[in-house]
Design an enzyme around this catalytic site. Sequence first.
Site, PDB file in Angstrom:
ATOM      1  N   ARG A  40       0.828  -1.216   0.000  1.00  0.00           N
ATOM      2  CA  ARG A  40       0.000   0.000   0.000  1.00  0.00           C
ATOM      3  C   ARG A  40       0.860   1.264   0.000  1.00  0.00           C
ATOM      4  O   ARG A  40       0.421   2.298  -0.512  1.00  0.00           O
ATOM      5  CB  ARG A  40      -0.930   0.001   1.209  1.00  0.00           C
ATOM      6  CG  ARG A  40      -2.174  -0.825   0.960  1.00  0.00           C
ATOM      7  CD  ARG A  40      -3.088  -0.797   2.154  1.00  0.00           C
ATOM      8  NE  ARG A  40      -4.418  -1.252   1.786  1.00  0.00           N
ATOM      9  CZ  ARG A  40      -5.364  -1.550   2.663  1.00  0.00           C
ATOM     10  NH1 ARG A  40      -5.114  -1.441   3.969  1.00  0.00           N
ATOM     11  NH2 ARG A  40      -6.542  -1.942   2.253  1.00  0.00           N
ATOM     12  N   LYS A 204     -17.257 -15.296   6.747  1.00  0.00           N
ATOM     13  CA  LYS A 204     -18.663 -15.085   7.074  1.00  0.00           C
ATOM     14  C   LYS A 204     -19.558 -14.746   5.896  1.00  0.00           C
ATOM     15  O   LYS A 204     -19.256 -13.871   5.102  1.00  0.00           O
ATOM     16  CB  LYS A 204     -18.769 -13.934   8.085  1.00  0.00           C
ATOM     17  CG  LYS A 204     -18.248 -14.303   9.459  1.00  0.00           C
ATOM     18  CD  LYS A 204     -17.992 -13.057  10.259  1.00  0.00           C
ATOM     19  CE  LYS A 204     -18.892 -12.985  11.483  1.00  0.00           C
ATOM     20  NZ  LYS A 204     -18.752 -11.657  12.116  1.00  0.00           N
ATOM     21  N   GLY A 359      -6.651  -7.310   0.652  1.00  0.00           N
ATOM     22  CA  GLY A 359      -6.589  -8.021   1.923  1.00  0.00           C
ATOM     23  C   GLY A 359      -5.996  -9.417   1.869  1.00  0.00           C
ATOM     24  O   GLY A 359      -4.891  -9.620   1.380  1.00  0.00           O
ATOM     25  N   GLY A 382     -12.287  -4.245   1.283  1.00  0.00           N
ATOM     26  CA  GLY A 382     -13.654  -3.790   1.537  1.00  0.00           C
ATOM     27  C   GLY A 382     -14.126  -2.808   0.481  1.00  0.00           C
ATOM     28  O   GLY A 382     -15.257  -2.885  -0.008  1.00  0.00           O
TER      29      GLY A 382
END
Length: 405
Positions: A40, A204, A359, A382
Amino acid sequence: MRSLDDLLAEGVTGRRVLVRADLNVPLAKDRPGVITDDGRIRAVLPTLSALRDAGARLVVMSHLGRPKGTPDPTFSLAPVARRMTELGFPVTFAGDTVGEQASAAISALRDGGAALLENLRFNPGETSKDEAERTQFARALAGFGDAYVDDAFGAVHRKHASVYDVPKLLPHYAGLLVLREVEVLRRLTDNPDRPYAVVLGGAKVSDKLAVIETLLPTVDRLLIGGGMCFTFLAALGNPIGTSLFEAAMVDDCRRLLDQHGDRLVLPTDITALGPGGELMNPGAGGEVRQLGTRLAEGWTGVDIGPGTAADFGDRIAEARTVFWNGPMGVFEDPRFEAGTRAVAQAMVDADGFTVVGGGDSAAALAQFGLGDGVDHISTGGGASLELLEKGDLPGLAALRGEWKG
Ligand code: 3PG
Ligand code: MG
């Protein structure tokens, strides 16, 4: 949306340019201040260098981790400042965000110089839901610049002061990384080359339900692995042993299977850990077995099985466009890395246009030494998912001059 080129065309010599970067790099859990992946940082250097070379006085700001609105040395950006300097981009590190040290560092800037502020999230105004509190903090930040550049793609989905409110107060421009990320992701949402396959993993279903709902009508295949596949398998009536399970999501999974079962591809075999075994600790014992989709009591599904890995690989190979987000299993444990490795390798070998969303999946590619084999690795996990889901994000709207409160 005005861009960095527009700002450079105006001329920046001697102007203070406030740049929001996403320098939220992963840190080693056991070694304080050790950066495990500086991707990043490197991703924002083209924008920073262009401004520096044009003579701007750069004020760089970012968050790191999730401190609770108060200074916390665990999340200091000091190691990031050191790494920027090592990467050939020297910065003066201000030991605070909007305090005296920041003011002093900025006053001392010369043309082509750069200062990095301390972690934005050390101030509660950064992430506050209260617009007045955010605005107050945004005013303090905006006072440090004559123009604002957002190159923090990984944070454009956050309605935070430095992303959403500062651009209300200063002339605002999109940086090179934000422009490139948005352009790539638009290639997925606007008429992708078909077949278009999406591979989703992660723990999830509840985190991914919204994006699954949006994607299902538009993709040709949605391949599901990772911990979240077990709630889908359970919805089909499979016993899943002690695998990850979200009871509250079963009805949603069943409905999605009813509506879009032809597009949803679930694992047909599972690599599971038997009674007594521990993740990340092979020494604890416990058997590892390749099973079908019916797991006996005491068994935990931890990766997609070899048959599924081969099938997912074939489907990635035949697609013309592929987006992948989320590991297929616990790839940090060598016993359960095979499924994620197979997907990563298939992405690299694919002839189609291949995009990896941030990620964990980017970390997996790096672990397998495949980091430069795909067409694009998004710096925003995200953010990239939310952009696919919603088509727009608060930080992007702000750069266009559109605010909804
Ligand atoms: C990320 O790591 O996804 C971005 O830096 C945003 O961080 P956040 O999820 O803590 O807002
Ligand atoms: Mg390729």
